[in-house]
Design a protein around this motif. Structure first.
Motif, PDB file in Angstrom:
ATOM      1  N   LEU A  28       0.774  -1.180  -0.474  1.00  0.00           N
ATOM      2  CA  LEU A  28      -0.149  -0.174  -0.402  1.00  0.00           C
ATOM      3  C   LEU A  28       1.238   1.550  -0.243  1.00  0.00           C
ATOM      4  CD1 LEU A  28      -2.717  -0.777   2.755  1.00  0.00           C
ATOM      5  CD2 LEU A  28      -2.941  -1.825   0.608  1.00  0.00           C
ATOM      6  N   ILE A  29       0.905   2.429  -1.057  1.00  0.00           N
ATOM      7  CA  ILE A  29       1.381   3.761  -0.568  1.00  0.00           C
ATOM      8  C   ILE A  29       0.433   4.518  -0.794  1.00  0.00           C
ATOM      9  CG2 ILE A  29       3.076   5.142  -2.008  1.00  0.00           C
ATOM     10  CD1 ILE A  29       4.156   2.085  -1.417  1.00  0.00           C
ATOM     11  N   ARG A  30       0.391   5.401  -0.203  1.00  0.00           N
ATOM     12  CA  ARG A  30      -0.139   6.604   0.970  1.00  0.00           C
ATOM     13  C   ARG A  30       0.886   7.720  -0.016  1.00  0.00           C
ATOM     14  NH1 ARG A  30      -1.180   2.899   4.680  1.00  0.00           N
ATOM     15  NH2 ARG A  30      -3.240   1.983   4.535  1.00  0.00           N
ATOM     16  N   ALA A  31       0.030   8.570  -0.463  1.00  0.00           N
ATOM     17  CA  ALA A  31       0.576  10.177  -0.747  1.00  0.00           C
ATOM     18  C   ALA A  31      -0.162  11.103  -0.591  1.00  0.00           C
ATOM     19  CB  ALA A  31       0.750  10.239  -2.405  1.00  0.00           C
ATOM     20  N   GLY A  32       0.492  12.298  -0.082  1.00  0.00           N
ATOM     21  CA  GLY A  32      -0.855  13.166   0.183  1.00  0.00           C
ATOM     22  C   GLY A  32      -0.469  14.077   1.135  1.00  0.00           C
ATOM     23  N   GLY A  33      -1.267  14.908   1.730  1.00  0.00           N
ATOM     24  CA  GLY A  33      -0.700  15.998   2.689  1.00  0.00           C
ATOM     25  C   GLY A  33      -0.423  16.103   3.926  1.00  0.00           C
ATOM     26  N   ILE A  34       0.179  16.539   4.668  1.00  0.00           N
ATOM     27  CA  ILE A  34       0.954  16.457   5.956  1.00  0.00           C
ATOM     28  C   ILE A  34       1.244  17.659   6.951  1.00  0.00           C
ATOM     29  CG2 ILE A  34       3.270  15.600   5.978  1.00  0.00           C
ATOM     30  CD1 ILE A  34       3.023  13.473   7.716  1.00  0.00           C
ATOM     31  N   PHE A  35       0.196  17.250   7.388  1.00  0.00           N
ATOM     32  CA  PHE A  35       0.935  18.851   8.859  1.00  0.00           C
ATOM     33  C   PHE A  35       1.304  18.897  10.164  1.00  0.00           C
ATOM     34  CE2 PHE A  35      -1.180  21.480  11.935  1.00  0.00           C
ATOM     35  CZ  PHE A  35      -0.414  22.906  11.820  1.00  0.00           C
ATOM     36  N   VAL A  36       1.732  18.926  10.611  1.00  0.00           N
ATOM     37  CA  VAL A  36       2.460  18.946  12.354  1.00  0.00           C
ATOM     38  C   VAL A  36       2.591  20.276  12.833  1.00  0.00           C
ATOM     39  CG1 VAL A  36       4.963  18.265  13.232  1.00  0.00           C
ATOM     40  CG2 VAL A  36       4.520  17.735  11.221  1.00  0.00           C
ATOM     41  N   THR A  63       3.899   7.195   2.229  1.00  0.00           N
ATOM     42  CA  THR A  63       4.019   6.405   3.330  1.00  0.00           C
ATOM     43  C   THR A  63       3.714   4.860   2.583  1.00  0.00           C
ATOM     44  OG1 THR A  63       1.999   5.437   3.578  1.00  0.00           O
ATOM     45  CG2 THR A  63       2.974   6.942   5.656  1.00  0.00           C
ATOM     46  N   GLY A  64       5.003   4.023   3.152  1.00  0.00           N
ATOM     47  CA  GLY A  64       5.076   2.503   2.174  1.00  0.00           C
ATOM     48  C   GLY A  64       4.025   1.160   3.314  1.00  0.00           C
ATOM     49  N   THR A  65       3.281  -0.222   3.156  1.00  0.00           N
ATOM     50  CA  THR A  65       3.260  -0.267   3.569  1.00  0.00           C
ATOM     51  C   THR A  65       2.951  -2.008   3.627  1.00  0.00           C
ATOM     52  OG1 THR A  65       1.402   1.182   4.552  1.00  0.00           O
ATOM     53  CG2 THR A  65       0.434  -0.994   5.539  1.00  0.00           C
ATOM     54  N   TYR A  66       3.737  -2.808   4.328  1.00  0.00           N
ATOM     55  CA  TYR A  66       3.627  -4.495   3.604  1.00  0.00           C
ATOM     56  C   TYR A  66       2.648  -5.359   4.075  1.00  0.00           C
ATOM     57  CZ  TYR A  66       4.431  -9.244   2.043  1.00  0.00           C
ATOM     58  OH  TYR A  66       4.381 -10.168   1.602  1.00  0.00           O
ATOM     59  N   MET A  67       1.136  -5.793   3.701  1.00  0.00           N
ATOM     60  CA  MET A  67       0.454  -6.414   4.476  1.00  0.00           C
ATOM     61  C   MET A  67       1.664  -7.961   5.019  1.00  0.00           C
ATOM     62  SD  MET A  67      -1.907  -4.303   5.288  1.00  0.00           S
ATOM     63  CE  MET A  67      -3.071  -5.767   5.772  1.00  0.00           C
ATOM     64  N   THR A  69      -0.253 -10.076   6.426  1.00  0.00           N
ATOM     65  CA  THR A  69      -1.762 -10.623   7.077  1.00  0.00           C
ATOM     66  C   THR A  69      -2.769 -10.223   6.699  1.00  0.00           C
ATOM     67  OG1 THR A  69      -2.261 -10.251   9.364  1.00  0.00           O
ATOM     68  CG2 THR A  69      -0.520 -11.837   8.851  1.00  0.00           C
ATOM     69  N   ASP A  70      -3.701 -10.978   6.420  1.00  0.00           N
ATOM     70  CA  ASP A  70      -4.897  -9.091   6.006  1.00  0.00           C
ATOM     71  C   ASP A  70      -5.049  -8.570   6.174  1.00  0.00           C
ATOM     72  OD1 ASP A  70      -5.313 -11.201   4.648  1.00  0.00           O
ATOM     73  OD2 ASP A  70      -6.743 -11.989   4.571  1.00  0.00           O
ATOM     74  N   ASN A  71      -4.515  -9.018   8.266  1.00  0.00           N
ATOM     75  CA  ASN A  71      -4.379  -7.714   9.294  1.00  0.00           C
ATOM     76  C   ASN A  71      -3.802  -7.101  10.085  1.00  0.00           C
ATOM     77  OD1 ASN A  71      -7.360  -9.848   9.765  1.00  0.00           O
ATOM     78  ND2 ASN A  71      -8.286  -7.898  10.213  1.00  0.00           N
ATOM     79  N   ILE A  72      -2.375  -7.341   9.341  1.00  0.00           N
ATOM     80  CA  ILE A  72      -1.597  -7.249   9.715  1.00  0.00           C
ATOM     81  C   ILE A  72      -0.735  -6.872   8.986  1.00  0.00           C
ATOM     82  CG2 ILE A  72       0.716  -7.267  11.237  1.00  0.00           C
ATOM     83  CD1 ILE A  72      -0.855  -9.758  12.893  1.00  0.00           C
ATOM     84  N   GLY A  73       0.167  -5.500   9.218  1.00  0.00           N
ATOM     85  CA  GLY A  73       1.074  -4.569   8.435  1.00  0.00           C
ATOM     86  C   GLY A  73       2.444  -3.787   8.969  1.00  0.00           C
ATOM     87  N   LEU A  74       3.200  -3.613   8.513  1.00  0.00           N
ATOM     88  CA  LEU A  74       4.340  -2.955   8.738  1.00  0.00           C
ATOM     89  C   LEU A  74       4.362  -2.128   7.732  1.00  0.00           C
ATOM     90  CD1 LEU A  74       6.756  -2.860  11.045  1.00  0.00           C
ATOM     91  CD2 LEU A  74       7.739  -3.714   8.508  1.00  0.00           C
ATOM     92  N   GLU A  75       4.126  -0.382   8.300  1.00  0.00           N
ATOM     93  CA  GLU A  75       4.455   1.140   7.882  1.00  0.00           C
ATOM     94  C   GLU A  75       5.568   1.283   7.386  1.00  0.00           C
ATOM     95  OE1 GLU A  75       0.225   2.640   6.443  1.00  0.00           O
ATOM     96  OE2 GLU A  75       1.360   4.404   7.893  1.00  0.00           O
ATOM     97  N   LEU A  76       6.145   2.660   6.600  1.00  0.00           N
ATOM     98  CA  LEU A  76       7.320   3.260   6.652  1.00  0.00           C
ATOM     99  C   LEU A  76       7.252   4.300   6.546  1.00  0.00           C
ATOM    100  CD1 LEU A  76      10.117   3.946   7.420  1.00  0.00           C
ATOM    101  CD2 LEU A  76      10.488   3.775   5.053  1.00  0.00           C
ATOM    102  N   LEU A  77       7.116   5.885   7.400  1.00  0.00           N
ATOM    103  CA  LEU A  77       6.502   6.747   6.807  1.00  0.00           C
ATOM    104  C   LEU A  77       7.422   7.796   6.437  1.00  0.00           C
ATOM    105  CD1 LEU A  77       4.160   9.373   7.462  1.00  0.00           C
ATOM    106  CD2 LEU A  77       5.145   9.501   9.983  1.00  0.00           C
ATOM    107  N   ALA A  78       7.232   8.738   5.569  1.00  0.00           N
ATOM    108  CA  ALA A  78       8.153   9.599   4.827  1.00  0.00           C
ATOM    109  C   ALA A  78       8.003  11.233   4.579  1.00  0.00           C
ATOM    110  CB  ALA A  78       9.012   9.282   3.578  1.00  0.00           C
ATOM    111  N   ALA A  79       8.219  12.093   4.365  1.00  0.00           N
ATOM    112  CA  ALA A  79       7.916  13.205   3.608  1.00  0.00           C
ATOM    113  C   ALA A  79       9.047  14.060   3.364  1.00  0.00           C
ATOM    114  CB  ALA A  79       7.555  14.094   5.281  1.00  0.00           C
ATOM    115  N   THR A  80       8.525  15.162   2.473  1.00  0.00           N
ATOM    116  CA  THR A  80       9.829  15.832   2.111  1.00  0.00           C
ATOM    117  C   THR A  80      10.153  16.570   3.474  1.00  0.00           C
ATOM    118  OG1 THR A  80       7.375  17.728   1.905  1.00  0.00           O
ATOM    119  CG2 THR A  80       9.294  16.270   0.237  1.00  0.00           C
ATOM    120  N   PRO A  81      11.331  17.146   3.804  1.00  0.00           N
ATOM    121  CA  PRO A  81      11.920  17.725   5.026  1.00  0.00           C
ATOM    122  C   PRO A  81      11.016  18.880   5.335  1.00  0.00           C
ATOM    123  CG  PRO A  81      13.278  17.470   3.531  1.00  0.00           C
ATOM    124  CD  PRO A  81      12.128  17.492   2.379  1.00  0.00           C
TER     125      PRO A  81
END
Length: 222
Positions: A28-36, A63-67, A69-81
């Protein structure tokens, strides 16, 4: 007969579409706006108190996620600086008869990258039209390009590394077989330290950030 066959065909296609959801082996690849929302606090460890406040910032999130199982994934969050301005306040210079006295305004600019890695649990069945999820893991923040923007602040040094826990909450709302609308948020602890010369003396200020990070964008399933 033709109408019945068409109806059956449409129903079959619809059911097949519903079944194609987040499942084991998906990426799963997610892209969008992120606010801190920085939510910063500071503590001076030298003689003269100088309060530092880190301003908020928005960037492009990914973000990039690898599933697994059907219910458990591992995700990495990144962003432009992320780019932050830091304002300073010196209570000792405050004069009740002079508005704004003691406030030095923007004194520092800096950037940071906050990559985070965390395990996620997705609720509901894989064919559900929406999949809320929660996650927990670790955040690593790297500060860089710290610069003084006020001549009163010189010899600036900022601690570059911070490691802390991160919690994640989000939801995917299915739009097509492979595309979903996503909204998510994170909470983490970030710690750093600024050393600098100001007002004719050396200062050390510890800075705590307890940011709440908001994201809105799209999820694409591979």
């Amino acid at each position: 007969m033709k109408k019945s066959a068409l109806a059956i065909g449409l129903a079959t296609a619809l059911l097949s579409s519903v079944a194609m959801a987040h499942q084991a082996g998906d990426v799963l690849i997610r892209a969008g706006g992120i606010f801190v929302n920085a939510n910063s606090h500071s503590k001076t460890t030298t003689a003269t108190e100088i309060g530092l406040e880190v301003n908020n910032n928005a960037q492009v999130g990914l973000t990039g996620t690898y599933m697994f199982t059907d219910n458990i994934g591992l995700e990495l969050l990144a962003a432009t600086p992320f780019s932050h301005r830091v304002t300073a306040n010196v209570p000792a210079l405050h004069d009740s008869n002079v508005p704004g006295s003691g406030n030095l305004g923007n004194v520092v600019s800096l950037k940071h990258l906050p990559p985070s890695l965390y395990a996620q649990y997705y609720f509901l069945d894989k064919d559900a039209g929406s999949r809320p999820y929660v996650g927990v893991g670790i955040n690593y923040t790297r500060f860089f390009d710290a610069e003084s923007t006020n001549p009163a602040i010189t010899n600036l040094r900022v601690k570059k590394h911070s490691v802390g826990p991160v919690a994640n909450l989000g939801i995917d709302i299915k739009l097509t077989d492979d595309l979903s609308l996503n909204a998510a948020m994170w909470y983490t602890h970030i710690r750093t330290k600024a050393n600098f010369t100001a007002l004719g003396a050396e200062h050390e200020v510890k800075i705590k950030l307890d940011p709440v990070i908001y994201f809105a964008g799209l999820t694409y399933r591979f």
